[in-house]
Design a protein around this motif. Sequence first.
Motif, PDB file in Angstrom:
ATOM      1  N   TYR A  93      -7.761   1.205  -3.199  1.00 23.32           N
ATOM      2  CA  TYR A  93      -6.828   0.078  -3.099  1.00 23.32           C
ATOM      3  C   TYR A  93      -6.599  -0.389  -1.660  1.00 23.32           C
ATOM      4  O   TYR A  93      -5.953  -1.411  -1.440  1.00 23.32           O
ATOM      5  CB  TYR A  93      -5.491   0.453  -3.755  1.00 23.32           C
ATOM      6  CG  TYR A  93      -5.617   0.616  -5.263  1.00 23.32           C
ATOM      7  CD1 TYR A  93      -5.560  -0.488  -6.106  1.00 23.32           C
ATOM      8  CD2 TYR A  93      -5.833   1.859  -5.833  1.00 23.32           C
ATOM      9  CE1 TYR A  93      -5.687  -0.349  -7.481  1.00 23.32           C
ATOM     10  CE2 TYR A  93      -5.974   2.008  -7.205  1.00 23.32           C
ATOM     11  CZ  TYR A  93      -5.899   0.902  -8.022  1.00 23.32           C
ATOM     12  OH  TYR A  93      -6.041   1.043  -9.390  1.00 23.32           O
ATOM     13  N   THR A  94      -7.090   0.341  -0.687  1.00 25.52           N
ATOM     14  CA  THR A  94      -7.051  -0.007   0.737  1.00 25.52           C
ATOM     15  C   THR A  94      -5.704  -0.536   1.238  1.00 25.52           C
ATOM     16  O   THR A  94      -5.617  -1.645   1.755  1.00 25.52           O
ATOM     17  CB  THR A  94      -8.152  -1.029   1.069  1.00 25.52           C
ATOM     18  OG1 THR A  94      -7.913  -2.245   0.340  1.00 25.52           O
ATOM     19  CG2 THR A  94      -9.531  -0.487   0.746  1.00 25.52           C
ATOM     20  N   PRO A  95      -4.631   0.225   1.090  1.00 21.64           N
ATOM     21  CA  PRO A  95      -3.357  -0.200   1.685  1.00 21.64           C
ATOM     22  C   PRO A  95      -3.441  -0.092   3.201  1.00 21.64           C
ATOM     23  O   PRO A  95      -4.238   0.682   3.743  1.00 21.64           O
ATOM     24  CB  PRO A  95      -2.355   0.819   1.125  1.00 21.64           C
ATOM     25  CG  PRO A  95      -3.182   2.048   0.929  1.00 21.64           C
ATOM     26  CD  PRO A  95      -4.535   1.557   0.467  1.00 21.64           C
ATOM     27  N   LYS A  96      -2.626  -0.879   3.904  1.00 19.62           N
ATOM     28  CA  LYS A  96      -2.625  -0.762   5.363  1.00 19.62           C
ATOM     29  C   LYS A  96      -1.645   0.309   5.834  1.00 19.62           C
ATOM     30  O   LYS A  96      -1.709   0.749   6.987  1.00 19.62           O
ATOM     31  CB  LYS A  96      -2.309  -2.100   6.024  1.00 19.62           C
ATOM     32  CG  LYS A  96      -0.935  -2.673   5.730  1.00 19.62           C
ATOM     33  CD  LYS A  96      -0.782  -4.012   6.453  1.00 19.62           C
ATOM     34  CE  LYS A  96       0.564  -4.660   6.159  1.00 19.62           C
ATOM     35  NZ  LYS A  96       0.710  -5.953   6.881  1.00 19.62           N
ATOM     36  N   LEU A  97      -0.745   0.719   4.938  1.00 21.60           N
ATOM     37  CA  LEU A  97       0.238   1.733   5.299  1.00 21.60           C
ATOM     38  C   LEU A  97       0.596   2.543   4.066  1.00 21.60           C
ATOM     39  O   LEU A  97       0.826   1.992   2.995  1.00 21.60           O
ATOM     40  CB  LEU A  97       1.491   1.079   5.880  1.00 21.60           C
ATOM     41  CG  LEU A  97       2.691   1.985   6.194  1.00 21.60           C
ATOM     42  CD1 LEU A  97       2.338   3.006   7.268  1.00 21.60           C
ATOM     43  CD2 LEU A  97       3.894   1.148   6.644  1.00 21.60           C
TER      44      LEU A  97
ATOM     45  N   MET B  84      -1.275  -4.565   1.305  1.00 22.24           N
ATOM     46  CA  MET B  84      -0.504  -3.731   0.381  1.00 22.24           C
ATOM     47  C   MET B  84       0.043  -2.503   1.112  1.00 22.24           C
ATOM     48  O   MET B  84      -0.603  -1.934   1.982  1.00 22.24           O
ATOM     49  CB  MET B  84      -1.383  -3.253  -0.789  1.00 22.24           C
ATOM     50  CG  MET B  84      -0.661  -2.279  -1.727  1.00 22.24           C
ATOM     51  SD  MET B  84      -1.772  -1.341  -2.800  1.00 22.24           S
ATOM     52  CE  MET B  84      -2.305  -2.653  -3.886  1.00 22.24           C
ATOM     53  N   LEU B  85       1.274  -2.104   0.731  1.00 26.77           N
ATOM     54  CA  LEU B  85       1.850  -0.848   1.179  1.00 26.77           C
ATOM     55  C   LEU B  85       1.884   0.099  -0.012  1.00 26.77           C
ATOM     56  O   LEU B  85       2.122  -0.323  -1.144  1.00 26.77           O
ATOM     57  CB  LEU B  85       3.266  -1.050   1.714  1.00 26.77           C
ATOM     58  CG  LEU B  85       3.399  -1.374   3.213  1.00 26.77           C
ATOM     59  CD1 LEU B  85       2.656  -2.653   3.569  1.00 26.77           C
ATOM     60  CD2 LEU B  85       4.865  -1.481   3.602  1.00 26.77           C
ATOM     61  N   MET B  86       1.608   1.366   0.239  1.00 30.83           N
ATOM     62  CA  MET B  86       1.554   2.363  -0.833  1.00 30.83           C
ATOM     63  C   MET B  86       2.578   3.449  -0.550  1.00 30.83           C
ATOM     64  O   MET B  86       2.769   3.856   0.597  1.00 30.83           O
ATOM     65  CB  MET B  86       0.146   2.950  -0.925  1.00 30.83           C
ATOM     66  CG  MET B  86      -0.065   3.949  -2.035  1.00 30.83           C
ATOM     67  SD  MET B  86      -1.794   4.547  -2.105  1.00 30.83           S
ATOM     68  CE  MET B  86      -2.588   3.169  -2.938  1.00 30.83           C
ATOM     69  N   VAL B  87       3.259   3.903  -1.605  1.00 26.72           N
ATOM     70  CA  VAL B  87       4.269   4.952  -1.467  1.00 26.72           C
ATOM     71  C   VAL B  87       3.918   6.114  -2.393  1.00 26.72           C
ATOM     72  O   VAL B  87       3.752   5.921  -3.599  1.00 26.72           O
ATOM     73  CB  VAL B  87       5.681   4.430  -1.806  1.00 26.72           C
ATOM     74  CG1 VAL B  87       6.705   5.554  -1.660  1.00 26.72           C
ATOM     75  CG2 VAL B  87       6.056   3.255  -0.915  1.00 26.72           C
ATOM     76  N   TYR B  88       3.779   7.296  -1.817  1.00 30.99           N
ATOM     77  CA  TYR B  88       3.582   8.498  -2.632  1.00 30.99           C
ATOM     78  C   TYR B  88       4.947   8.921  -3.160  1.00 30.99           C
ATOM     79  O   TYR B  88       5.851   9.257  -2.393  1.00 30.99           O
ATOM     80  CB  TYR B  88       2.957   9.611  -1.789  1.00 30.99           C
ATOM     81  CG  TYR B  88       2.905  10.950  -2.490  1.00 30.99           C
ATOM     82  CD1 TYR B  88       2.044  11.161  -3.560  1.00 30.99           C
ATOM     83  CD2 TYR B  88       3.718  12.003  -2.087  1.00 30.99           C
ATOM     84  CE1 TYR B  88       1.991  12.393  -4.208  1.00 30.99           C
ATOM     85  CE2 TYR B  88       3.678  13.232  -2.721  1.00 30.99           C
ATOM     86  CZ  TYR B  88       2.810  13.421  -3.780  1.00 30.99           C
ATOM     87  OH  TYR B  88       2.766  14.631  -4.431  1.00 30.99           O
ATOM     88  N   VAL B  89       5.107   8.882  -4.489  1.00 36.00           N
ATOM     89  CA  VAL B  89       6.406   9.153  -5.116  1.00 36.00           C
ATOM     90  C   VAL B  89       6.394  10.552  -5.725  1.00 36.00           C
ATOM     91  O   VAL B  89       5.628  10.838  -6.649  1.00 36.00           O
ATOM     92  CB  VAL B  89       6.731   8.105  -6.202  1.00 36.00           C
ATOM     93  CG1 VAL B  89       8.045   8.450  -6.895  1.00 36.00           C
ATOM     94  CG2 VAL B  89       6.810   6.713  -5.577  1.00 36.00           C
TER      95      VAL B  89
ATOM     96  N   LEU C  93       9.744  -4.026   3.838  1.00 38.60           N
ATOM     97  CA  LEU C  93       8.682  -4.454   4.744  1.00 38.60           C
ATOM     98  C   LEU C  93       7.702  -5.424   4.088  1.00 38.60           C
ATOM     99  O   LEU C  93       7.164  -6.320   4.751  1.00 38.60           O
ATOM    100  CB  LEU C  93       7.899  -3.233   5.248  1.00 38.60           C
ATOM    101  CG  LEU C  93       8.650  -2.262   6.158  1.00 38.60           C
ATOM    102  CD1 LEU C  93       7.839  -0.992   6.350  1.00 38.60           C
ATOM    103  CD2 LEU C  93       8.950  -2.909   7.501  1.00 38.60           C
ATOM    104  N   SER C  94       7.449  -5.250   2.798  1.00 39.16           N
ATOM    105  CA  SER C  94       6.409  -6.037   2.136  1.00 39.16           C
ATOM    106  C   SER C  94       6.757  -6.269   0.678  1.00 39.16           C
ATOM    107  O   SER C  94       6.159  -5.690  -0.233  1.00 39.16           O
ATOM    108  CB  SER C  94       5.058  -5.326   2.243  1.00 39.16           C
ATOM    109  OG  SER C  94       4.035  -6.083   1.660  1.00 39.16           O
ATOM    110  N   LYS C  95       7.757  -7.094   0.434  1.00 39.42           N
ATOM    111  CA  LYS C  95       8.218  -7.351  -0.926  1.00 39.42           C
ATOM    112  C   LYS C  95       7.090  -7.919  -1.777  1.00 39.42           C
ATOM    113  O   LYS C  95       6.276  -8.708  -1.320  1.00 39.42           O
ATOM    114  CB  LYS C  95       9.401  -8.319  -0.909  1.00 39.42           C
ATOM    115  CG  LYS C  95      10.065  -8.483  -2.274  1.00 39.42           C
ATOM    116  CD  LYS C  95      11.339  -9.278  -2.153  1.00 39.42           C
ATOM    117  CE  LYS C  95      11.973  -9.536  -3.520  1.00 39.42           C
ATOM    118  NZ  LYS C  95      12.312  -8.276  -4.228  1.00 39.42           N
ATOM    119  N   ASP C  96       7.058  -7.501  -3.038  1.00 37.82           N
ATOM    120  CA  ASP C  96       6.080  -7.958  -4.034  1.00 37.82           C
ATOM    121  C   ASP C  96       4.658  -7.485  -3.747  1.00 37.82           C
ATOM    122  O   ASP C  96       3.710  -7.971  -4.368  1.00 37.82           O
ATOM    123  CB  ASP C  96       6.085  -9.492  -4.157  1.00 37.82           C
ATOM    124  CG  ASP C  96       7.436 -10.028  -4.602  1.00 37.82           C
ATOM    125  OD1 ASP C  96       8.112  -9.324  -5.370  1.00 37.82           O
ATOM    126  OD2 ASP C  96       7.804 -11.129  -4.169  1.00 37.82           O
TER     127      ASP C  96
END
Length: 314
Positions: free
Chosen positions: A80-84, A1-6, A27-30
């Motif tokens: 949630y342990t995202p890799k990025l 999973m990729l996480m974005v701080y919005v 980079l990581s759709k869905d």
Amino acid sequence: MLMVYVQCDNKAPINASLEALTEAVELSKDNVAAVLIGDFDETTENICKEYGASKIIEVATDTYNLRTNGKILKALIEKYTPKLVLAGGTAMAKDVIGFASAGMKATALSNVTAIKLNDDIEFTIALYGGSILRDVTVNNDKVKFAILSSGAFKKLPNPAANTEIIKENIEEKDLKTVIKEAVTEIAESVNLEDAEKIIACGRGMDTDEGYKLVKELADTLGAAIGATRPVTESGRVTRTQQIGQSGKTVAPKLYIGCGVSGATQHLSGILGSEYIIAINKDEDAAIFDVADVGIVGDAMAVLPLFIEEIKKLK
């Protein structure tokens, strides 16, 4: 999973965050989670869905506090342990990402202009005001943090097929500071990072008459006013309007530099602009090297002609 701080402004995700969300989806759709911390509503959620978030993780808070937001983001990352983790290059995002990454003893890369997902994650970062690009990797097993350079990535809608909304309740009671009220200077009625048109006031227009023409052109075009460092140091405009290495990085559709010579520090803040017009009486001014259109002439004489022609078109 990729996480974005919005990051949001009046419940609307800002451009820098949407650029980060667009890159994450590319980079990581869905498999992209948008993190909302603060005050938001259904409109906020819909914009995140429009830009491809497959998960929206929400934590409602009444006011912004660095310690609170940083600890909340850290808790969400650990769960949630995202890799990025990605964020747009704003002052608030840099603070929150820096706090969360420090708490996890991880490195947060800033001024990131490109990302490649291979066996490891390769980042391209801009150094020395963007004059040098360097490819780097972070050699650890922890989550990676990247703060994107504003304007280096495009924001493109790419609606998610399905979006899961997750509401989290994370409390942070040990507060050292609480912001009760934020006062915005009148001079910054438009956020420069989000402005589509910017008129920049350079040293050559740092007079009462010069600034009056810059403001008239900005009002005529519906543009925001930016400035070089000497103009902010003279007190003509506030520091919040400074563009460049020690100010803000902008990426408008149209940038017009009036009396701007083009010092490296200033140019590093405007290279993401789609179209650059430069007006300067020095034909050797460095800004002409990056301009799409260069006008050699005294801006005091050129701007009235600009304003007159724009008014005719309107």
